[in-house]
Scaffold this active site. Structure first.
Site, mmCIF file in Angstrom:
data_model
loop_
_atom_site.group_PDB
_atom_site.id
_atom_site.type_symbol
_atom_site.label_atom_id
_atom_site.label_comp_id
_atom_site.label_asym_id
_atom_site.label_seq_id
_atom_site.Cartn_x
_atom_site.Cartn_y
_atom_site.Cartn_z
ATOM 1 N N ALA A 1 0.814 -1.220 0.000
ATOM 2 C CA ALA A 1 0.000 0.000 0.000
ATOM 3 C C ALA A 1 0.849 1.273 0.000
ATOM 4 O O ALA A 1 0.451 2.281 -0.590
ATOM 5 C CB ALA A 1 -0.937 -0.006 1.205
ATOM 6 N N LEU A 2 2.002 1.239 0.633
ATOM 7 C CA LEU A 2 2.861 2.428 0.635
ATOM 8 C C LEU A 2 3.349 2.794 -0.762
ATOM 9 O O LEU A 2 3.619 3.963 -1.039
ATOM 10 C CB LEU A 2 4.075 2.217 1.554
ATOM 11 C CG LEU A 2 3.827 2.415 3.037
ATOM 12 C CD1 LEU A 2 5.085 2.074 3.823
ATOM 13 C CD2 LEU A 2 3.379 3.829 3.337
ATOM 14 N N VAL B 1 -4.727 -3.085 4.033
ATOM 15 C CA VAL B 1 -3.761 -3.080 5.128
ATOM 16 C C VAL B 1 -4.481 -3.693 6.329
ATOM 17 O O VAL B 1 -5.484 -3.157 6.794
ATOM 18 C CB VAL B 1 -3.289 -1.640 5.462
ATOM 19 C CG1 VAL B 1 -2.248 -1.665 6.567
ATOM 20 C CG2 VAL B 1 -2.753 -0.945 4.218
ATOM 21 N N ILE B 2 -3.987 -4.834 6.778
ATOM 22 C CA ILE B 2 -4.599 -5.538 7.906
ATOM 23 C C ILE B 2 -3.752 -5.309 9.149
ATOM 24 O O ILE B 2 -2.532 -5.485 9.120
ATOM 25 C CB ILE B 2 -4.738 -7.044 7.595
ATOM 26 C CG1 ILE B 2 -5.658 -7.246 6.382
ATOM 27 C CG2 ILE B 2 -5.277 -7.792 8.813
ATOM 28 C CD1 ILE B 2 -5.770 -8.677 5.902
ATOM 29 N N GLU C 1 0.482 -6.818 14.851
ATOM 30 C CA GLU C 1 0.810 -6.650 16.264
ATOM 31 C C GLU C 1 1.692 -5.438 16.527
ATOM 32 O O GLU C 1 2.040 -5.174 17.673
ATOM 33 C CB GLU C 1 1.499 -7.915 16.760
ATOM 34 C CG GLU C 1 0.604 -9.138 16.695
ATOM 35 C CD GLU C 1 1.319 -10.403 17.111
ATOM 36 O OE1 GLU C 1 2.481 -10.328 17.557
ATOM 37 O OE2 GLU C 1 0.709 -11.477 16.983
ATOM 38 N N THR C 2 2.048 -4.705 15.486
ATOM 39 C CA THR C 2 2.960 -3.570 15.671
ATOM 40 C C THR C 2 2.320 -2.281 15.172
ATOM 41 O O THR C 2 1.250 -2.271 14.571
ATOM 42 C CB THR C 2 4.273 -3.791 14.885
ATOM 43 O OG1 THR C 2 3.986 -3.746 13.487
ATOM 44 C CG2 THR C 2 4.911 -5.134 15.234
ATOM 45 N N HIS D 1 3.195 -0.644 12.770
ATOM 46 C CA HIS D 1 3.366 -0.573 11.315
ATOM 47 C C HIS D 1 2.050 -0.322 10.596
ATOM 48 O O HIS D 1 1.995 0.391 9.598
ATOM 49 C CB HIS D 1 4.015 -1.876 10.820
ATOM 50 C CG HIS D 1 4.441 -1.839 9.399
ATOM 51 N ND1 HIS D 1 3.818 -2.597 8.427
ATOM 52 C CD2 HIS D 1 5.411 -1.147 8.771
ATOM 53 C CE1 HIS D 1 4.383 -2.360 7.263
ATOM 54 N NE2 HIS D 1 5.352 -1.494 7.446
ATOM 55 N N ARG E 1 -15.759 -6.081 3.342
ATOM 56 C CA ARG E 1 -15.755 -4.751 2.724
ATOM 57 C C ARG E 1 -15.502 -4.815 1.225
ATOM 58 O O ARG E 1 -15.894 -3.922 0.496
ATOM 59 C CB ARG E 1 -14.692 -3.877 3.401
ATOM 60 C CG ARG E 1 -15.056 -3.596 4.863
ATOM 61 C CD ARG E 1 -14.074 -2.690 5.521
ATOM 62 N NE ARG E 1 -14.259 -1.345 4.997
ATOM 63 C CZ ARG E 1 -13.332 -0.407 5.049
ATOM 64 N NH1 ARG E 1 -12.158 -0.657 5.591
ATOM 65 N NH2 ARG E 1 -13.565 0.781 4.563
#
Length: 112
Positions: free
Chosen positions: A4-5, A35-36, A39-40, A42, A80
């Site tokens: 995505a970036l 973007v899922i 745990e961070t 990010h 979605r």
């Protein structure tokens, strides 16, 4: 593209390439991705920066329908994305088409 970036970069490259006589030119773009949350931190960086990049290109007059999903998990992403449910990709495409039509109207005058 890798993720995505990179979506805004690829759109900017396609727009730049369109200035050459042999390259295709596009009226607009549809940015699709997901973007899922992990745990961070990010997730926040990727979602914020991809949206900011798309916004910045839009402010330069490049038409982009933003269909990059930000979800908690894969189940939300599919919900979605499915045409029968959220159809966010279709919504992004319709947004791009609406913006293309608006740009044409603005260029010839709103009365047209």
């Amino acid at each position: 593209m890798p993720g995505a970036l990179e979506v805004p970069t690829v759109i900017a490259l396609a727009e730049e390439a369109g200035r050459y006589p042999t390259a295709p030119r596009y009226d607009g773009y549809v940015a699709l991705g997901c973007v899922i949350r992990g745990e961070t931190y990010h997730f926040e960086i990727v979602s914020d920066q991809s949206a900011a990049g798309i916004r910045n290109l839009g402010l330069k007059g490049i038409i982009i329908g933003n269909g990059i999903l930000t979800t908690e998990d894969e189940h939300q992403a599919w919900a979605r994305a499915r045409i029968s449910e959220g159809d966010k990709g279709g919504g992004a495409a319709r947004a791009a088409l609406d913006l293309i039509a608006l740009r044409k109207r603005l260029r010839v005058g709103l009365g047209s």
